[in-house]
Design a protein around this motif. Sequence first.
Motif, PDB file in Angstrom:
ATOM      1  N   ASP A  43       0.855  -1.192   0.000  1.00  0.00           N
ATOM      2  CA  ASP A  43       0.000   0.000   0.000  1.00  0.00           C
ATOM      3  C   ASP A  43       0.887   1.237   0.000  1.00  0.00           C
ATOM      4  OD1 ASP A  43      -2.382  -1.449   0.146  1.00  0.00           O
ATOM      5  OD2 ASP A  43      -2.289  -1.547   2.344  1.00  0.00           O
ATOM      6  N   GLY A  44       0.434   2.289  -0.649  1.00  0.00           N
ATOM      7  CA  GLY A  44       1.191   3.536  -0.660  1.00  0.00           C
ATOM      8  C   GLY A  44       2.225   3.564  -1.780  1.00  0.00           C
ATOM      9  N   ASP A  45       3.372   4.192  -1.479  1.00  0.00           N
ATOM     10  CA  ASP A  45       4.444   4.336  -2.465  1.00  0.00           C
ATOM     11  C   ASP A  45       5.205   3.016  -2.566  1.00  0.00           C
ATOM     12  OD1 ASP A  45       6.217   5.396  -4.286  1.00  0.00           O
ATOM     13  OD2 ASP A  45       7.518   6.250  -2.735  1.00  0.00           O
ATOM     14  N   CYS A  46       5.003   2.310  -3.661  1.00  0.00           N
ATOM     15  CA  CYS A  46       5.589   0.969  -3.806  1.00  0.00           C
ATOM     16  C   CYS A  46       6.469   0.869  -5.047  1.00  0.00           C
ATOM     17  CB  CYS A  46       4.483  -0.069  -3.890  1.00  0.00           C
ATOM     18  SG  CYS A  46       3.420  -0.108  -2.463  1.00  0.00           S
ATOM     19  N   GLY A  47       7.005   1.960  -5.515  1.00  0.00           N
ATOM     20  CA  GLY A  47       7.801   1.940  -6.742  1.00  0.00           C
ATOM     21  C   GLY A  47       9.004   1.024  -6.661  1.00  0.00           C
ATOM     22  N   LEU A  48       9.794   1.166  -5.605  1.00  0.00           N
ATOM     23  CA  LEU A  48      11.004   0.336  -5.462  1.00  0.00           C
ATOM     24  C   LEU A  48      10.655  -1.138  -5.259  1.00  0.00           C
ATOM     25  CD1 LEU A  48      14.074   0.169  -5.352  1.00  0.00           C
ATOM     26  CD2 LEU A  48      13.910   0.623  -2.885  1.00  0.00           C
TER      27      LEU A  48
END
Length: 92
Positions: A43-48
């Motif tokens: 959930d949220g910022d999962c780019g990496l």
Amino acid sequence: METPRPLSALPSVGVRAGAFVAILLSGLAGGLIGYSLIALQCDGDCGLPKGIGILVGSLIAAGGMAIVAVLVMRALGEWREVEDRERAGHAP
């Protein structure tokens, strides 16, 4: 009259091209699976994490397919050798 082909352990160009395409497609499928597994859990910022999932999934799937492709090409080479012996009139 058929000209004899030179002896070679290399598979034909078509077989090698097919193996290459299979490795690329399995890498793509593995990357999609890795991305999906991380996307479902994050959930949220999962780019990496998604990028790592793509990389790891692609490498595992492509590596596995590369092993399978090498084994198939070796089996085809052995099969061709047996057929050549039979054509020459020698029993295996």
